[in-house]
Design an enzyme around this catalytic site. Structure first.
Site, mmCIF file in Angstrom:
data_model
loop_
_atom_site.group_PDB
_atom_site.id
_atom_site.type_symbol
_atom_site.label_atom_id
_atom_site.label_comp_id
_atom_site.label_asym_id
_atom_site.label_seq_id
_atom_site.Cartn_x
_atom_site.Cartn_y
_atom_site.Cartn_z
ATOM 1 N N LYS A 151 -6.444 5.648 8.037
ATOM 2 C CA LYS A 151 -7.548 6.041 7.160
ATOM 3 C C LYS A 151 -8.101 7.434 7.775
ATOM 4 O O LYS A 151 -9.260 7.257 8.299
ATOM 5 C CB LYS A 151 -8.763 4.904 7.383
ATOM 6 N N ARG A 205 0.658 -1.200 -0.001
ATOM 7 C CA ARG A 205 -0.105 0.020 -0.278
ATOM 8 C C ARG A 205 0.891 1.232 0.075
ATOM 9 O O ARG A 205 1.705 1.357 0.971
ATOM 10 C CB ARG A 205 -1.008 0.066 1.123
ATOM 11 N N SER A 219 -12.450 -3.438 0.287
ATOM 12 C CA SER A 219 -12.600 -2.893 1.520
ATOM 13 C C SER A 219 -14.242 -2.808 1.646
ATOM 14 O O SER A 219 -15.053 -2.423 0.729
ATOM 15 C CB SER A 219 -12.129 -1.743 1.785
#
Length: 346
Positions: A273, A175, A244
């Protein structure tokens, strides 16, 4: 052409091959449903079967005369060689395709609509067969994974990931939100080689193009990324698609579209997040009750708070971490303790 003017032999041929095609499709459909948990394959197979069912006219059934069929019940030694589900599915797809071809050839003169439907069904089945018989080894390894490591942009990223792999992590996601494409590609390529060395699955976040370029095992999509159906068309049937999800509606839509696994969270508020509120345990419970594919609880998980998440998630869950390993003083020791806690709970 009326049924009374059609050769009775042709009527019997149409009846027999409608039966064969529908039976073969039902075997494939049940494997998609019970063996693969792929609703996105069940629905088109059921549609093909039902289209043919509507074409199975009463006059075809009335022409049936099993007693005069000298080949009724005829078996072949090859049937005893179908020792695994893939061989059974392949044989039944072939059976349906062959029967559809017979329906095309003998239906043209007596029932052009049936011939056209049979042709369309045959070509659709070719594509569906590819997905039904896709390599399932990645999905098997996915089901065995309990700890999912997601990278962050930390110094010595490769050393951190290798320490986690040495301690038993077998699922890693790259990521990167700020790197330029060239740097992101080089990082993903190096991580894929590292994961291959430890027989771990390697997933790329967001970017289907980079996943394909580095020959990753799959891609992970957020709610705002490419549609699952388009991603599947690009990466093919063998690779994994993770999604997700933040609520039950997200979960159900992703499963219906054919995802291979789900991220469920964020369980706790996390700086990974920013701006995304925690879903807490309420959605986690819903996911445990409704997920038909592997799912991974995610969001702020570490050794200090993982135990209650394990208790709520149930035996089917896995657990995804970022900072708990990537920012640990000793990534290998942190990984070892996380795996010990997870494995002790099952």
């Amino acid at each position: 052409m009326t049924s009374s003017s059609i050769d009775p032999v042709v009527l019997r041929l149409l009846d027999a091959n409608l039966d064969r095609a529908r039976e073969g499709l039902r075997v494939a459909e049940d494997w998609a449903r019970f063996g693969l948990n792929r609703r996105d394959l069940v629905e088109p197979l059921k549609d093909l079967r039902q289209q043919l069912g509507r074409c199975h006219l009463p006059e075809y059934r009335q022409a049936r005369h099993t007693a005069s069929d000298g080949a009724a019940g005829l078996a072949h030694p090859a049937q005893a060689e179908r020792l695994n589900p893939q061989a059974v599915v392949a044989a039944n797809c072939a059976r349906a395709q062959e029967a559809l071809r017979v329906l095309e050839e003998f239906g043209r003169a007596s029932n052009p609509d049936l011939a056209a439907i049979a042709e369309t069904c045959r070509y659709r089945l070719y594509d569906l067969e590819t997905q039904l018989l896709a390599d399932q080894s990645r999905r098997q390894r996915l089901r065995e994974a309990r700890l999912y490591l997601i990278t962050s942009e930390v110094p010595q990223m490769f050393e951190v990931v290798e320490q986690a792999l040495q301690e038993g992590v077998r699922l890693v996601q790259h990521r990167s939100k700020t790197s330029a494409d060239g740097e992101r590609y080089q990082e993903a390529l190096a991580l894929r080689k590292l994961c291959n060395r430890y027989n771990a699955l390697f997933i790329v976040n967001d970017r289907v193009d980079i996943a394909l370029a580095v020959e990753a095992d799959g891609v992970h999509l957020g709610q705002g990324d490419l549609p699952i159906t388009l991603a599947r068309r690009l990466i093919g049937p063998d690779r994994l698609i993770g999604v997700s999800s933040h609520c039950l509606d997200d979960l159900q839509k992703a499963q219906d579209a054919g995802c291979d696994y789900l991220g469920v969270g964020p369980i706790y508020t996390t700086p990974t997040k920013p701006g995304r509120p925690a879903v807490g345990f309420s959605y986690l419970k819903q996911a445990a009750a409704n997920a038909q594919v592997p799912f991974f609880a995610i969001g702020g998980l570490d050794l200090s708070n993982l135990q209650p998440v394990i208790a709520e998630a149930g035996a089917a869950a896995g657990f995804a971490v970022v900072r708990a390993v990537m920012e640990a003083a000793d990534p290998g020791a942190a990984t070892k303790e996380l795996l010990k806690l997870i494995n002790r709970s099952y």
